[in-house]
Design an enzyme around this catalytic site. Structure first.
Site, mmCIF file in Angstrom:
data_model
loop_
_atom_site.group_PDB
_atom_site.id
_atom_site.type_symbol
_atom_site.label_atom_id
_atom_site.label_comp_id
_atom_site.label_asym_id
_atom_site.label_seq_id
_atom_site.Cartn_x
_atom_site.Cartn_y
_atom_site.Cartn_z
ATOM 1 N N GLY A 1 0.753 -1.449 0.068
ATOM 2 C CA GLY A 1 -0.254 -0.084 -0.047
ATOM 3 C C GLY A 1 0.714 1.521 0.631
ATOM 4 O O GLY A 1 1.837 1.083 -0.508
ATOM 5 N N SER A 2 0.300 3.016 0.842
ATOM 6 C CA SER A 2 0.608 3.697 0.817
ATOM 7 C C SER A 2 2.085 3.821 1.408
ATOM 8 O O SER A 2 2.461 3.188 2.351
ATOM 9 C CB SER A 2 0.396 4.934 1.310
ATOM 10 O OG SER A 2 -0.258 4.876 2.595
ATOM 11 N N SER A 3 3.593 4.556 1.293
ATOM 12 C CA SER A 3 4.866 4.516 1.590
ATOM 13 C C SER A 3 3.872 5.357 3.282
ATOM 14 O O SER A 3 4.877 4.803 3.934
ATOM 15 C CB SER A 3 4.987 5.617 0.968
ATOM 16 O OG SER A 3 5.055 6.917 0.664
ATOM 17 N N ARG A 4 3.093 5.994 3.306
ATOM 18 C CA ARG A 4 3.416 6.730 4.611
ATOM 19 C C ARG A 4 2.016 5.684 5.296
ATOM 20 O O ARG A 4 3.180 5.476 6.465
ATOM 21 C CB ARG A 4 1.817 7.815 4.319
ATOM 22 C CG ARG A 4 1.134 8.420 5.309
ATOM 23 C CD ARG A 4 0.248 9.582 5.266
ATOM 24 N NE ARG A 4 -1.535 8.645 4.961
ATOM 25 C CZ ARG A 4 -2.152 8.257 6.033
ATOM 26 N NH1 ARG A 4 -1.444 8.139 7.231
ATOM 27 N NH2 ARG A 4 -2.880 7.300 5.267
ATOM 28 N N VAL A 5 1.156 4.613 5.297
ATOM 29 C CA VAL A 5 0.537 3.769 6.017
ATOM 30 C C VAL A 5 2.107 2.298 6.461
ATOM 31 O O VAL A 5 2.369 2.239 7.399
ATOM 32 C CB VAL A 5 -0.329 2.931 5.729
ATOM 33 C CG1 VAL A 5 -0.095 2.084 6.650
ATOM 34 C CG2 VAL A 5 -1.664 4.386 5.209
ATOM 35 N N CYS B 1 -0.033 -0.085 -8.613
ATOM 36 C CA CYS B 1 1.448 0.369 -8.262
ATOM 37 C C CYS B 1 2.917 0.801 -9.356
ATOM 38 O O CYS B 1 3.816 1.584 -8.754
ATOM 39 C CB CYS B 1 1.537 -0.435 -7.026
ATOM 40 S SG CYS B 1 1.823 -2.247 -7.118
ATOM 41 N N GLU C 1 6.087 -3.510 0.168
ATOM 42 C CA GLU C 1 5.418 -3.345 -1.174
ATOM 43 C C GLU C 1 5.118 -2.002 -1.326
ATOM 44 O O GLU C 1 3.472 -2.116 -1.310
ATOM 45 C CB GLU C 1 5.030 -4.553 -1.801
ATOM 46 C CG GLU C 1 5.178 -5.050 -3.371
ATOM 47 C CD GLU C 1 4.453 -3.981 -3.857
ATOM 48 O OE1 GLU C 1 4.520 -2.136 -4.395
ATOM 49 O OE2 GLU C 1 3.599 -4.751 -4.074
#
Length: 567
Positions: free
Chosen positions: A295-299, A349, A314
């Site tokens: 998922g997102s880099s933030r999470v 992605c 990933e």
């Protein structure tokens, strides 16, 4: 904690009722894709508890359930998932909104599992064989047209994408499962030995499970990504708790029911439907020893911090394509650029986020051909559609911010999508490309804006030439995430230079190079981050879902041994 579980008889009646409803189309409204309506005649499989044809039509939507310690059940409250294609339709399903005070059964289930896992090379090795057979049966099931169509339609209900894209996801998943039928699961845990220093001594390296593990999976590939990671965890002997995206949770709920039908013990997997913070409570308050996140880099960074780095990621990919100086096959290159940037509505992605084009291509009409291909995309066949994570306003603001840079311009798109009835919270724009001069992009005040990832049909385009190849490579070096990339060139010297100075984990090279594509036959994953994980291959499964354990056998004391001087 959980309400009374549905009986098998009542589940069958749910499917029976929904199967006989008069529906307007696969998408549940009159504007549904004609291409998809050709695939509606099939009844759901015998193990299924939902009919995708009824999703977004039935005013009493299907209730997705949790699975914990072998028991299916619901929770006190639920989340209604809107039809992403029609804001006036009923919810496509509801999913449990599990709260922290309902996590007790999940805590208990995961705490039952030891660090040595449900199986390992020395414990319950027969389970490797069992999972080879489960994988074979599940792969066979997904290879059947009726079952493949069931999952393709379920995917399309949750994440509008073309039928070709949805069915391709199912086919890749089936091929992966078929790859690990028979003895190939136990071969994932193949050990190796090294002779020792003396008679009776040998060191043996083993692949060892972690025991209780967690998966947090995204919305954009509701079947392929969770299945490939889930099965890898199971093959290696772990007990996973799976937290899918709420928007698509019905897909993995149905797949787990298929696995159980294929012989999996229901206690082998826990399915937790909840919001992110609740999932984190499970991860940090149970002996979960590894969390795999897509998922997102933030999470991803939040989970890494919360787990003290016990993650495999990933995460985000701002994926680049470099089109080299050797011009050929213009139509093909234009087609692949369109597919990479805009297929699945750009919600991959691996989507082409930025394209560096050598100036030798300026007079070939490449951009005109890319623009023409983008113009063919339509809501009617869901080659374009709603963006589930970014608002229209945010996308247009980003477009305008880029276009306001000196020398920049909107090449195509840059407008809100019209002629749809999507929920207001979802974004909707025409496939968009913004040209930004390379020298402007490289300025410190502009660079981060130019390489901001948007999960949408959006890309940045720029030119370079022989004198600015190193500037282009500098831009690639400055990017923060390194998932996929493409070097579109058959010039061996140019190709080698770009490959030698970049790090993206999945890089295609050659005239047919693309950024998208995560088939089962090669590694897919980022590079340059020790937390990075792969998917799909034996090497990826071993890296993510097992650790190395060395056992040194040292058995025999020589008959003539005498005690040496203390050292």
């Amino acid at each position: 904690m959980f309400r009374q579980f549905l009986t098998s008889q009542s589940l069958r009646s749910v499917v029976s009722r929904s199967s006989t409803r008069n529906t307007a189309g696969v998408f549940g409204h009159q504007n549904g894709s004609m291409a998809c309506r050709r695939h509606m005649a099939t009844a759901p499989p015998s193990w299924a508890t939902v009919d995708p044809q009824a999703m977004g039509v039935d005013t009493a939507p299907y209730e997705v359930q949790n699975l914990v310690d072998g028991n299916w059940g619901t929770t006190k409250s639920s989340i209604a998932i809107p039809d992403p294609t029609n804001k006036d339709a009923p919810p496509i399903f509801t999913t449990p909104d599990t709260q922290v005070d309902e996590l007790g059964p999940f805590y208990d289930s995961l705490r039952k599992v030891s660090k040595s896992g449900l199986h390992n090379p020395l414990k319950n090795p027969d389970r490797y064989v069992q999972y080879g057979e489960i994988s074979r049966l599940a792969g066979h099931a997904l290879s059947q047209p009726d079952t493949a169509e069931f999952f393709a339609r379920s995917i399309m209900k949750c994440v509008p994408k073309s039928h070709t894209q949805a069915l391709g996801e199912v086919k890749v998943t089936a091929a992966f499962l078929n790859n690990f039928g028979g003895d190939n699961v136990r071969r994932l845990a193949k050990s190796f030995g090294v002779p020792g220093d003396h008679y009776g001594q040998m060191s043996v390296g083993h692949r060892w499970p972690y025991g209780p593990v967690a998966l947090v999976t995204p919305f954009n590939f509701p079947l392929e990504i969770p299945v490939l990671q889930l099965m890898g965890a199971l093959y290696m002997g772990n007990k996973p708790v799976l937290k899918p995206s709420e928007q698509v949770s019905v897909v993995m709920e149905q797949f787990i029911r298929l696995l159980i039908d294929c012989g999996m013990e229901p206690t082998d997997v826990d399915l937790l439907n909840c919001r992110g913070p609740v999932a984190q409570e499970v991860i940090v308050n149970t002996p979960v020893r590894l969390t795999q996140f897509t998922g997102s880099s933030r999470v991803g960074e939040m989970l890494s911090s919360a787990t003290n780095g016990k993650v495999k990621l990933e995460d985000a990919g701002f994926d680049w394509k470099v089109i080299g100086p050797d011009v050929a096959d213009v139509d093909y290159v234009a087609y692949q650029c369109d597919q990479d940037a805009y297929a699945t509505i750009g919600q991959k992605c691996s989507a082409q986020s930025i394209c560096f084009i050598h100036e030798n291509w300026k007079e070939t009409g490449l951009l005109d051909k890319m623009k023409a291909n983008a113009a063919k995309r339509s809501v009617s066949d869901f080659t374009n559609g709603p963006v589930l994570t970014v608002s229209t306003e945010s996308l247009l603001n980003h477009t305008n911010q880029l276009a306001s840079m000196p020398g920049a311009s909107v090449l195509w798109g840059g407008k809100a999508l019209e002629g749809h009835n999507f929920p207001e919270k979802y974004g909707a724009i025409e496939p968009t490309a913004v040209f930004v001069p390379l020298e402007e992009m490289l300025k410190d005040e502009n660079f981060d804006t130019c390489v901001s990832e948007f999960f949408a049909p959006f890309q940045v385009v720029t030119y370079y030439n022989d004198d600015t190849v190193d500037d282009m490579l500098s831009a690639l070096e400055r990017m923060s995430h390194h998932l996929t990339a493409a070097v579109v060139s058959n010039d061996p010297e140019f190709q080698t230079k770009v490959l030698a100075h970049t790090v993206n984990g999945t890089t295609y090279a050659g005239r047919r190079a693309r950024t998208t594509g995560a088939p089962q036959n090669h590694w897919f994953g980022p590079a340059g981050d020790p937390r990075g994980c792969g998917i799909g291959t034996p090497e990826a499964i071993q890296l993510v879902w097992s650790c190395h354990r060395e056992i040194i056998n040292d058995n025999f004391v020589p008959a003539d041994w005498t005690q040496p001087k203390t050292s």
